[in-house]
Write a protein that holds these residues in place. Structure first.
Motif, PDB file in Angstrom:
ATOM      1  N   ARG A  94      -0.531  -5.599  -6.964  1.00 18.81           N
ATOM      2  CA  ARG A  94      -0.690  -4.815  -5.740  1.00 18.81           C
ATOM      3  C   ARG A  94      -1.279  -5.758  -4.700  1.00 18.81           C
ATOM      4  NH1 ARG A  94      -1.324   0.873  -4.399  1.00 18.81           N
ATOM      5  NH2 ARG A  94      -1.780   0.845  -2.183  1.00 18.81           N
ATOM      6  N   VAL A  95      -0.720  -5.730  -3.489  1.00 16.83           N
ATOM      7  CA  VAL A  95      -1.188  -6.634  -2.441  1.00 16.83           C
ATOM      8  C   VAL A  95      -1.423  -5.873  -1.144  1.00 16.83           C
ATOM      9  CG1 VAL A  95      -0.141  -8.747  -3.381  1.00 16.83           C
ATOM     10  CG2 VAL A  95       1.196  -7.276  -1.861  1.00 16.83           C
ATOM     11  N   ASP A  96      -2.331  -6.401  -0.364  1.00 17.25           N
ATOM     12  CA  ASP A  96      -2.626  -5.860   0.957  1.00 17.25           C
ATOM     13  C   ASP A  96      -1.869  -6.706   1.978  1.00 17.25           C
ATOM     14  OD1 ASP A  96      -3.706  -4.437   3.032  1.00 17.25           O
ATOM     15  OD2 ASP A  96      -5.637  -5.475   2.983  1.00 17.25           O
ATOM     16  N   LEU A  97      -0.537  -6.606   1.941  1.00 15.69           N
ATOM     17  CA  LEU A  97       0.335  -7.380   2.824  1.00 15.69           C
ATOM     18  C   LEU A  97       1.358  -6.446   3.456  1.00 15.69           C
ATOM     19  CD1 LEU A  97       1.200 -10.359   0.405  1.00 15.69           C
ATOM     20  CD2 LEU A  97      -0.375 -10.445   2.354  1.00 15.69           C
ATOM     21  N   THR A  98       1.931  -6.887   4.573  1.00 18.09           N
ATOM     22  CA  THR A  98       3.038  -6.183   5.209  1.00 18.09           C
ATOM     23  C   THR A  98       4.165  -7.192   5.429  1.00 18.09           C
ATOM     24  OG1 THR A  98       2.394  -6.652   7.495  1.00 18.09           O
ATOM     25  CG2 THR A  98       1.390  -4.704   6.447  1.00 18.09           C
ATOM     26  N   ASP A  99       5.293  -6.709   5.904  1.00 19.98           N
ATOM     27  CA  ASP A  99       6.413  -7.604   6.211  1.00 19.98           C
ATOM     28  C   ASP A  99       6.003  -8.680   7.220  1.00 19.98           C
ATOM     29  OD1 ASP A  99       8.065  -6.144   4.525  1.00 19.98           O
ATOM     30  OD2 ASP A  99       8.976  -4.982   6.151  1.00 19.98           O
ATOM     31  N   ASP A 100       5.080  -8.354   8.117  1.00 21.37           N
ATOM     32  CA  ASP A 100       4.636  -9.315   9.136  1.00 21.37           C
ATOM     33  C   ASP A 100       3.867 -10.483   8.536  1.00 21.37           C
ATOM     34  OD1 ASP A 100       5.801  -7.812  11.148  1.00 21.37           O
ATOM     35  OD2 ASP A 100       3.946  -6.749  11.641  1.00 21.37           O
ATOM     36  N   ASP A 101       3.341 -10.333   7.330  1.00 20.25           N
ATOM     37  CA  ASP A 101       2.604 -11.406   6.666  1.00 20.25           C
ATOM     38  C   ASP A 101       3.525 -12.403   5.967  1.00 20.25           C
ATOM     39  OD1 ASP A 101      -0.051 -10.379   7.227  1.00 20.25           O
ATOM     40  OD2 ASP A 101       0.407  -8.801   5.764  1.00 20.25           O
ATOM     41  N   ILE A 102       4.791 -12.054   5.851  1.00 18.35           N
ATOM     42  CA  ILE A 102       5.750 -12.864   5.100  1.00 18.35           C
ATOM     43  C   ILE A 102       6.460 -13.838   6.034  1.00 18.35           C
ATOM     44  CG2 ILE A 102       7.776 -12.811   3.588  1.00 18.35           C
ATOM     45  CD1 ILE A 102       5.205 -11.404   2.455  1.00 18.35           C
ATOM     46  N   VAL A 103       6.475 -15.105   5.645  1.00 20.45           N
ATOM     47  CA  VAL A 103       7.238 -16.135   6.344  1.00 20.45           C
ATOM     48  C   VAL A 103       8.387 -16.503   5.412  1.00 20.45           C
ATOM     49  CG1 VAL A 103       7.210 -18.471   7.284  1.00 20.45           C
ATOM     50  CG2 VAL A 103       5.186 -17.006   7.517  1.00 20.45           C
ATOM     51  N   GLU A 114       0.808  -1.226   0.000  1.00 13.80           N
ATOM     52  CA  GLU A 114       0.000   0.000   0.000  1.00 13.80           C
ATOM     53  C   GLU A 114       0.840   1.276   0.000  1.00 13.80           C
ATOM     54  OE1 GLU A 114      -0.878   0.486   4.790  1.00 13.80           O
ATOM     55  OE2 GLU A 114      -2.456  -0.245   3.487  1.00 13.80           O
ATOM     56  N   ARG A 115       2.099   1.177   0.425  1.00 12.86           N
ATOM     57  CA  ARG A 115       2.993   2.339   0.405  1.00 12.86           C
ATOM     58  C   ARG A 115       3.634   2.543  -0.971  1.00 12.86           C
ATOM     59  NH1 ARG A 115       6.853   0.152   4.949  1.00 12.86           N
ATOM     60  NH2 ARG A 115       6.473  -1.618   3.581  1.00 12.86           N
ATOM     61  N   GLY A 116       3.501   1.506  -1.834  1.00 12.08           N
ATOM     62  CA  GLY A 116       4.185   1.538  -3.119  1.00 12.08           C
ATOM     63  C   GLY A 116       5.568   0.920  -3.056  1.00 12.08           C
ATOM     64  N   TRP A 117       5.846   0.196  -1.962  1.00 17.91           N
ATOM     65  CA  TRP A 117       7.130  -0.479  -1.796  1.00 17.91           C
ATOM     66  C   TRP A 117       7.061  -1.854  -2.457  1.00 17.91           C
ATOM     67  CZ3 TRP A 117       9.785   0.541   3.533  1.00 17.91           C
ATOM     68  CH2 TRP A 117       9.827   1.923   3.773  1.00 17.91           C
ATOM     69  N   VAL A 118       8.214  -2.382  -2.877  1.00 16.62           N
ATOM     70  CA  VAL A 118       8.297  -3.617  -3.650  1.00 16.62           C
ATOM     71  C   VAL A 118       8.906  -4.735  -2.808  1.00 16.62           C
ATOM     72  CG1 VAL A 118       9.235  -4.671  -5.750  1.00 16.62           C
ATOM     73  CG2 VAL A 118       8.575  -2.247  -5.756  1.00 16.62           C
ATOM     74  N   LEU A 119       8.273  -5.908  -2.853  1.00 14.34           N
ATOM     75  CA  LEU A 119       8.769  -7.064  -2.102  1.00 14.34           C
ATOM     76  C   LEU A 119      10.002  -7.641  -2.790  1.00 14.34           C
ATOM     77  CD1 LEU A 119       7.977  -8.817   0.400  1.00 14.34           C
ATOM     78  CD2 LEU A 119       7.016 -10.432  -1.244  1.00 14.34           C
ATOM     79  N   LEU A 120      11.104  -7.710  -2.035  1.00 17.31           N
ATOM     80  CA  LEU A 120      12.350  -8.283  -2.543  1.00 17.31           C
ATOM     81  C   LEU A 120      12.928  -9.261  -1.524  1.00 17.31           C
ATOM     82  CD1 LEU A 120      14.111  -5.103  -3.999  1.00 17.31           C
ATOM     83  CD2 LEU A 120      12.860  -6.874  -5.251  1.00 17.31           C
ATOM     84  N   GLN A 121      13.759 -10.135  -2.022  1.00 15.07           N
ATOM     85  CA  GLN A 121      14.377 -11.178  -1.197  1.00 15.07           C
ATOM     86  C   GLN A 121      15.881 -10.931  -1.106  1.00 15.07           C
ATOM     87  OE1 GLN A 121      14.982 -15.038  -3.050  1.00 15.07           O
ATOM     88  NE2 GLN A 121      14.209 -16.008  -1.200  1.00 15.07           N
ATOM     89  N   GLU A 122      16.385 -10.905   0.116  1.00 17.83           N
ATOM     90  CA  GLU A 122      17.835 -10.895   0.304  1.00 17.83           C
ATOM     91  C   GLU A 122      18.277 -12.343   0.414  1.00 17.83           C
ATOM     92  OE1 GLU A 122      21.387  -8.961   3.020  1.00 17.83           O
ATOM     93  OE2 GLU A 122      19.407  -9.243   3.928  1.00 17.83           O
ATOM     94  N   ARG A 123      19.029 -12.791  -0.579  1.00 17.06           N
ATOM     95  CA  ARG A 123      19.491 -14.176  -0.610  1.00 17.06           C
ATOM     96  C   ARG A 123      20.610 -14.346   0.415  1.00 17.06           C
ATOM     97  NH1 ARG A 123      17.786 -16.660  -5.380  1.00 17.06           N
ATOM     98  NH2 ARG A 123      19.703 -17.850  -5.629  1.00 17.06           N
ATOM     99  N   ASP A 124      20.788 -15.581   0.887  1.00 14.16           N
ATOM    100  CA  ASP A 124      21.851 -15.824   1.859  1.00 14.16           C
ATOM    101  C   ASP A 124      23.065 -16.456   1.177  1.00 14.16           C
ATOM    102  OD1 ASP A 124      21.272 -18.556   1.565  1.00 14.16           O
ATOM    103  OD2 ASP A 124      20.087 -18.641   3.395  1.00 14.16           O
TER     104      ASP A 124
END
Length: 143
Positions: A90-99, A12-22
């Motif tokens: 577009r998704v109605d998610l936050t970082d807390d929704d991500i496992v 909702e902020r316009g931020w993009v979900l990205l993954q930091e690989r290990d």
């Protein structure tokens, strides 16, 4: 040629979900990239992207949520080639929704910071175009 299905989810902020690989990632270790991965032999791209999102984030997106943004090839500097289907929504998610199912972290990132990250090659190829696309502007204003 490898087939890859990846996704760019916008909150909702316009931020993009990205993954930091290990450090255990077979490619682009310790770099930032798009969520997603390889399409299995018995899958199509769309089936694979929904599976990959669920495996990597724990989020089961309803069918029809994702729109194909780009179908393109990318060649890494070492010659490894991949055909990418890049989806977006577009998704109605936050970082807390991500496992986090894979990698060090998967979080929504401020688009003003994305290009300053140590991005995987394919992400450095696709993300600048996405961030200036009409689709991204639309997704920022949706919901």
């Amino acid at each position: 040629m490898a087939r890859l299905a990846v996704v760019l989810l916008v909150d909702e902020r316009g931020w993009v979900l990205l993954q930091e690989r290990d450090e255990n990632a077979p490619r682009a270790a310790n770099q930032w990239g798009m969520v997603g991965g390889h399409v299995e032999d018995d899958e199509d791209f769309e089936t694979a992207v929904y599976r990959e999102v669920a495996e990597e984030t724990g989020v089961d997106l309803p069918p029809g949520t994702l729109a194909l943004w780009r179908d393109d090839e990318y060649t890494y500097p070492d010659g490894h080639r991949g055909r990418y289907h890049v989806y977006a929504a577009r998704v109605d998610l936050t970082d807390d929704d991500i496992v986090v199912g894979e990698g060090r972290q998967i979080v929504f990132v401020d688009p003003d910071r994305i290009l300053d990250l140590d991005l995987a090659g394919s992400s450095r190829y696709f993300l600048p175009d996405f961030l200036t696309s009409d689709l991204f502007r639309t997704l920022q204003g949706a919901l």
